[in-house]
Write an enzyme that holds these catalytic residues in place. Structure first.
Site, PDB file in Angstrom:
ATOM      1  N   ARG A   1       0.841  -1.189   0.000  1.00 38.93           N
ATOM      2  CA  ARG A   1       0.000   0.000   0.000  1.00 38.93           C
ATOM      3  C   ARG A   1       0.878   1.241   0.000  1.00 38.93           C
ATOM      4  NH1 ARG A   1      -4.883   1.125   4.018  1.00 38.93           N
ATOM      5  NH2 ARG A   1      -3.349   0.688   5.589  1.00 38.93           N
TER       6      ARG A   1
ATOM      7  N   THR B   1      -1.015   7.613  -0.951  1.00 39.22           N
ATOM      8  CA  THR B   1      -2.306   7.516  -1.650  1.00 39.22           C
ATOM      9  C   THR B   1      -3.172   6.423  -1.045  1.00 39.22           C
ATOM     10  OG1 THR B   1      -1.503   5.855  -3.191  1.00 39.22           O
ATOM     11  CG2 THR B   1      -1.259   8.170  -3.850  1.00 39.22           C
TER      12      THR B   1
ATOM     13  N   ASP C   1      -0.575  -3.385  12.512  1.00 41.85           N
ATOM     14  CA  ASP C   1      -0.108  -3.889  11.215  1.00 41.85           C
ATOM     15  C   ASP C   1       0.102  -5.400  11.325  1.00 41.85           C
ATOM     16  OD1 ASP C   1       1.857  -2.697   8.614  1.00 41.85           O
ATOM     17  OD2 ASP C   1       1.835  -4.810   9.191  1.00 41.85           O
TER      18      ASP C   1
END
Ligand code: RB5
Length: 365
Positions: free
Chosen positions: A260, A264, A356
């Site tokens: 990722r 953005t 994460d």
């Protein structure tokens, strides 16, 4: 598509009009009766039959008739995955479909005339569900209503299943805990994925075989030549692989590399290696976090580009934003998750989430 139909004595006066309507539209009817008037019948009995038929996807939709349309609706809504409401006029039928994707319509024989039935059913069947914010809301309703939750029941839409089985929820609590070590985290992820397989494989077809027990020959069942492909999204998806492989050791394994972009939040592809016969396989994409849905939708598109057709997305935690995006862009894909969390934060992390997943699995925090 099949439509399940049921009525009690007070809705019986509308039954023939419904049957005629379904017949005229060449829609197959699963008829749960009452086929004859019986003033002593109780509407919950037939309402549950129709609701289970829809919830278990024997029928795509259901129609229930009682005196008011209310009793059958309340009963049907007790069944997981059902969204039932009395629509005693055309406008209610349209709104209920647009906003709630009503999968069981109920009509009241005391309020609706037989000649009004076709108009109401037409309005319900021919109005499109608007999705978007309404899908997010419908998903929230579904999350409340049972042990395994299907937000979508219908012909075109994939299943969305959020597991709230106590064992999964217990292990999820531990995996969320920031104090849980990588060793424990990996084991918990394996265990949760293994438990999810039970539901994920629910539709696999069986074939009859013969087995000789120490006592006698008997009929038994085996899974019918189902070819699986497991596709973990690198790297966190690797943590889900073992839990499934233990139960389906013959599955072929593909790998997708996407990361990722932190600014953005959109996925960038860097690796793709899939089994050559991916088009014939039942595909499970593995990725613990369904956050914005960017990686998931890109993974699904990549697999489709290589010919993959029967695709499920298996994750640990989903955010409503990601769920809606996948449903919008790939509505036929089944989505399985152990939890549907509250939202994404400004960095694209799921709240409350687990942090994460890749860092926690591989100890790279
Ligand atoms: C039965 O008399 C009636 O109560 C039932 O059909 C229904 O209207 C309930 O909501």
């Amino acid at each position: 598509m099949k439509i399940a139909l049921g009525c009690d004595h007070a809705g019986f006066n509308l039954r023939e009009a419904v049957l005629n309507y379904l017949n005229s539209k060449k829609i197959e009817c699963l008829d749960f009766g009452a086929k004859e008037l019986n003033n002593d019948d109780d509407y919950p009995d037939v309402a549950f039959k129709v609701a289970y038929s829809v919830s278990e996807e024997e029928a795509g939709l259901g129609i229930l008739l009682c005196g008011t349309g209310f009793g059958v609706a309340i009963s049907a809504n007790k069944v997981s995955g059902i969204r039932a409401m009395a629509c005693n006029n055309i406008e209610s039928a349209k709104s209920a479909k647009r906003h709630l994707n009503l999968n069981v319509i109920t009509l009241g024989g005391r309020f609706v005339k037989p000649e009004e039935v076709a108009g109401i059913l037409d309005a319900w069947l021919n109005t499109e569900f608007e999705g978007g914010r309404h899908l997010r809301r419908v998903n929230k309703i579904s999350l409340k209503d049972g042990s395994v939750l299907s937000a979508n029941v219908g012909d075109k839409l994939g299943r969305v299943v959020i597991f709230n089985h106590p064992l999964i929820q217990h292990k999820l609590g531990k995996i969320r805990d920031a104090e849980t070590s990588s060793v424990q985290f990996r084991e918990l992820l394996r265990e949760i994925t293994g438990l999810m397989v039970y539901e994920i494989t629910r539709d696999f077809p069986l074939e009859e075989i013969e087995v000789t027990t120490p006592i006698a020959k008997t009929k038994a069942y085996a899974i019918k030549g189902k070819k699986l492909a497991l596709v973990p999204v690198l790297r966190a998806g690797l943590g889900m692989l073992d839990g499934i492989l233990r139960l389906a050791p013959n599955a072929k394994i593909g790998h997708l590399g996407l990361y990722r972009n932190p600014e953005t939040l959109e996925p960038v592809e860097y690796f793709c290696k899939l089994p050559s016969d991916i088009a014939e396989r039942e595909i499970m994409i593995l990725d613990p976090m369904l956050a914005t849905g960017g990686t998931a939708t890109a993974s699904i598109s990549m697999i489709k580009k290589h010919g993959g057709q029967k695709i499920s997305l298996v994750c640990l935690i989903a955010a409503p934003e990601g769920l809606s995006r996948v449903q919008k862009e790939h509505p036929e894909v089944n989505i399985f998750a152990a939890a549907l969390d509250e939202r994404l934060n400004e960095h694209g992390y799921i709240v409350p989430g687990i942090g994460d997943a890749g860092d926690r699995i591989f100890g790279t925090l």
